[in-house]
Design a protein around this motif. Structure first.
Motif, PDB file in Angstrom:
ATOM      1  N   GLY A 107      20.058 -80.205 -11.474  1.00 39.14           N
ATOM      2  CA  GLY A 107      21.291 -80.503 -10.756  1.00 39.14           C
ATOM      3  C   GLY A 107      20.967 -80.896  -9.330  1.00 39.14           C
ATOM      4  N   GLU A 108      21.851 -81.625  -8.704  1.00 42.76           N
ATOM      5  CA  GLU A 108      21.553 -82.041  -7.329  1.00 42.76           C
ATOM      6  C   GLU A 108      21.410 -80.859  -6.379  1.00 42.76           C
ATOM      7  OE1 GLU A 108      22.971 -85.869  -5.000  1.00 42.76           O
ATOM      8  OE2 GLU A 108      23.876 -84.048  -4.197  1.00 42.76           O
ATOM      9  N   PRO A 109      22.256 -79.798  -6.495  1.00 44.96           N
ATOM     10  CA  PRO A 109      22.089 -78.654  -5.591  1.00 44.96           C
ATOM     11  C   PRO A 109      20.830 -77.834  -5.870  1.00 44.96           C
ATOM     12  CG  PRO A 109      24.247 -78.611  -6.666  1.00 44.96           C
ATOM     13  CD  PRO A 109      23.438 -79.649  -7.348  1.00 44.96           C
ATOM     14  N   GLY A 110      20.107 -78.154  -6.961  1.00 39.61           N
ATOM     15  CA  GLY A 110      18.863 -77.442  -7.221  1.00 39.61           C
ATOM     16  C   GLY A 110      18.933 -76.500  -8.410  1.00 39.61           C
ATOM     17  N   ASP A 111      20.114 -76.367  -9.034  1.00 41.04           N
ATOM     18  CA  ASP A 111      20.220 -75.545 -10.245  1.00 41.04           C
ATOM     19  C   ASP A 111      19.523 -76.277 -11.393  1.00 41.04           C
ATOM     20  OD1 ASP A 111      22.279 -77.531  -9.967  1.00 41.04           O
ATOM     21  OD2 ASP A 111      23.257 -76.706 -11.746  1.00 41.04           O
ATOM     22  N   THR A 112      18.941 -75.528 -12.323  1.00 39.45           N
ATOM     23  CA  THR A 112      18.228 -76.179 -13.423  1.00 39.45           C
ATOM     24  C   THR A 112      18.607 -75.542 -14.757  1.00 39.45           C
ATOM     25  OG1 THR A 112      16.363 -74.665 -13.253  1.00 39.45           O
ATOM     26  CG2 THR A 112      16.215 -76.685 -11.968  1.00 39.45           C
ATOM     27  N   ARG A 113      18.430 -76.292 -15.815  1.00 37.58           N
ATOM     28  CA  ARG A 113      18.629 -75.787 -17.174  1.00 37.58           C
ATOM     29  C   ARG A 113      17.592 -76.435 -18.073  1.00 37.58           C
ATOM     30  NH1 ARG A 113      24.769 -77.354 -18.257  1.00 37.58           N
ATOM     31  NH2 ARG A 113      24.449 -76.684 -20.401  1.00 37.58           N
TER      32      ARG A 113
END
Ligand code: WT7
Length: 661
Positions: A107-113
């Motif tokens: 994700g752009e804010p730095g969250d990942t999956r």
């Protein structure tokens, strides 16, 4: 030594052009390393494509490859049946690959999956059950207006799993553009998100859907939409209309992950994707299932030399465009590849973002557009040089010709001087890559897409459809039907015939100019119609002109695509204001009209410059001479103006442009 076949150059060491033959090490491991593939496929393309198609899972095998009995309406593998989502998911899980990562989401804010094939299959099955409960059936159309997040892929696959077709509308399009696409396809369901992250902020999507559904269409009828399914992503405040709007995360809890895929005929519509043409109205390009999946899978494997068990692939395109459909969703997933999906922009939080993602996930195949490469070049090589990019082994380019300077930078700075670059020519209409090097076979020439893919017949022809000699230029045409070809323009078969087939009769007219060099390699020269290419996105002059004249202050407008260092072309508009509007300052009018075009079509169509003029150059019969405006907008000397009704007009315009530049 130069060795050529009918279908292009296999190895060329031309004296005038630099050439990068594949390294011994690359050849050694390449999926395709025997040039015989070209003539074998050319000898019997239908059998070549049938062999490729049989690598997919068919619930009912086909017995005939191509049905061309009603040209230009092709059918491929028509008596076969398959489920496209099953081919992208269940097939891999059944083969024991359920634990392989399908998507590394950033994700752009730095969250990942991290989502495995097993998990993706599970989520798609649940979503398919949810869509069934919402009334979606085979043959329906579902509009998708989403950011670049895993649910977008899940939504697309759930729709096609049911035999329905999606119409993905790029999240940068305006409410008016969205509404026109919903109406044209008569979609009853819209899948959207509250918002997505772009450039460090939440960019709202749902409010645009609300506006789109509020607008009356031309004859005042309400939209066909019954339900709006909303994915929670941005966390931004939105309104939910009771009875119409549903939260995805609330609805989905009611559904299990059991869902048996049904086979659908190979020619079942898979999706509609709108693209700009030479008139004001976008064309709904229709793609169907079996042939499309066959060609995207084949080209994704061969052009990128994909090794699904070890590669990490990343295509930076948004799923709102054809590149995202074919080379983020269908090609990679049908091949069982592991890929990166990144939500945001390359400059957020800084220009190192892409390179940090490549380093983090060990990306080995990277596919992007020349405009992005040029933007990174401008920022400077010191940025990518801070990252370890040594995992990269193949680079791809798409959207416009890649200029040799950008090619060399991409090769050296991103590819470490070792990774081959595949410059891929294709279109929304072709569905899949048509012209590109094969990295284990082709000696690369910076700036040329070079060779038609095996099983694809491309000719550069003159106006009468005769093949031009080597060393000559002409029009790019496709000589024989291909599996992933456009099947029609949604709801407008006449426009389909007129746009692509009326020029040559039996050949597909691509709308691009091209040159064949002495080795038989193809060099693309840009559009020959009133279509612009801005940052690799197709825009229509007519569509922007009609948006401009919709504005109450505008009497007349002419739009051209002027050469631009970074974006390839830029939208430049010339407008004449209505006489009572002359008091408005020109600066005000220019700012207002840029905003107006963004509002009507979307930010991608926003003109870079708007010039208020008092006259437009016209021939004596009243036709606007856009060619002259383009020359003026590019700051070039405008040549012969003697055919103009008013020969002085270009002088005034050129002066006007020069003071601004
Ligand atoms: C037009 C198609 C295919 C996905 C992106 C754009 C131009 C595309 C190249 C290339 C030279 C290219 C052509 C084509 N184009 N790739 N490698 N070299 N030109 O899809 O929006 O349907 O636009 O993009 O002009 O006709 P699209």
């Amino acid at each position: 030594m130069t060795e050529t076949t009918d279908h292009g150059t296999i190895e060329s060491h031309s004296l005038e052009v630099e050439s990068y033959p594949p390294s011994a090490a690359f050849k050694e491991q390449a999926n395709l390393a025997d040039p015989a593939i070209y003539w074998q496929a050319a000898e019997d393309p239908e059998s070549y494509w049938s062999d490729q198609a049989r690598k997919l899972r068919w619930s009912k095998p086909f017995t005939e490859a191509l049905d061309w009995s009603n040209p230009p309406f092709a059918k491929w593998f028509a008596d076969g049946e398959l489920n496209v989502a099953e081919n992208c998911l269940d097939r891999h899980v059944a083969a024991g690959l359920g634990d392989r990562v399908a998507i590394h989401f950033e994700g752009e804010p730095g969250d990942t999956r991290t989502i495995t094939y097993g998990e993706l299959a599970h989520e798609v099955k649940r979503a398919a059950n949810m869509l069934t409960a919402l009334g979606v059936e085979a043959g329906d159309r579902v509009a998708i207006y989403m950011p670049m997040i895993p649910e977008t892929v899940i939504a697309m696959l759930a729709v096609v799993r049911l035999g329905a077709a999606h119409s993905v509308v790029f999240g940068g399009f305006s409410s008016e553009s969205l509404r026109a696409r919903i109406d044209d396809a008569k979609a009853e369901l819209v899948i959207t998100a509250d918002g997505g992250f772009r450039k460090g902020r939440v960019s709202a999507l749902k409010p645009t859907v609300d506006d789109a559904l509020r607008l009356d269409d031309a004859d005042g009828t309400p939209s066909t939409v019954q339900k709006v399914l909303v994915v929670q992503r941005g966390g931004n405040e939105i309104e939910m209309q009771p009875g119409r709007d549903l939260w995805w995360h609330e609805e989905i809890t009611a559904y299990e992950g059991d869902h048996t895929p049904q086979g659908f005929p190979a020619e079942n519509p898979l999706f509609i994707l709108y693209t700009s043409g030479t008139t004001g109205k976008p064309k709904g390009i229709l793609h169907t299932s079996g042939g499309y999946l066959t060609q995207v899978t084949t080209t994704h494997r061969d052009v990128f030399d994909l090794k699904p068990e070890s590669d990490v692939y990343w295509c930076t395109a948004d799923v709102g465009w054809i590149t995202g459909h074919s080379y983020v969703v269908y090609g990679p997933l049908a091949n069982g590849a592991t890929q990166v999906i990144y939500e945001g922009t390359p400059e957020t939080p800084d220009w190192g973002r892409w390179w940090s993602i490549i380093q983090k996930y060990g990306v080995s195949i990277f596919y992007t557009a020349p405009t992005a490469i040029r933007a990174c070049m401008k920022v400077g090589r010191q940025v990518p040089e801070q990252y370890d990019l040594s995992s990269i082994r193949v680079l791809g380019s798409v959207g416009e010709p890649i200029n040799p300077e950008a090619w060399r930078w991409y090769h050296e700075v991103i590819g470490g001087g070792r990774a081959p670059i595949v410059d891929t020519w294709w279109q929304t209409e072709t569905g899949a890559i048509m012209i590109a090097p094969l990295p284990g076979l082709t000696a690369l020439k910076p700036g040329s897409a070079q060779v038609p893919q095996p099983g694809i017949s491309i000719d550069v022809v003159d106006d009468d459809g005769n093949r031009v000699d080597r060393g000559q230029g002409g029009l790019l045409s496709v000589a024989r039907p291909w599996p992933s070809m456009v099947r029609g323009i949604w709801g407008d078969p006449e426009r389909f015939v007129e746009t692509y087939w009326s020029k040559f009769g039996d050949r597909y007219f691509a709308g691009d100019g091209a040159r064949v060099d002495e080795d038989g390699d193809i060099w693309l020269l840009g559009r020959v119609d009133d279509v612009m290419n801005v940052s690799g996105h197709r825009l229509s002059t007519a569509e922007i002109e009609s948006a401009l004249v919709e504005h109450h202050a505008v009497a007349e407008a002419a739009v051209v695509g002027a050469d631009d260092e970074t974006t390839g072309q830029a939208v430049v508009a010339f407008v004449i204001l209505k006489s009572q509007q002359q008091l408005v300052s020109e600066a005000e009018a220019e700012a207002e009209l840029k905003k107006h075009v963004s509002g009507v079509i979307g930010a991608i169509a926003r003109p870079k410059q708007v010039f208020v003029v008092t006259e437009l150059p016209k021939t004596r019969s009243g036709k606007i001479m856009r060619r002259l405006l383009k020359e003026a907008a590019e700051g070039r000397d405008v040549g012969d103006t003697t055919t103009l009704a008013d020969t002085a007009v270009m002088q005034t315009i050129s002066q006007r442009v020069r003071t601004e530049r």
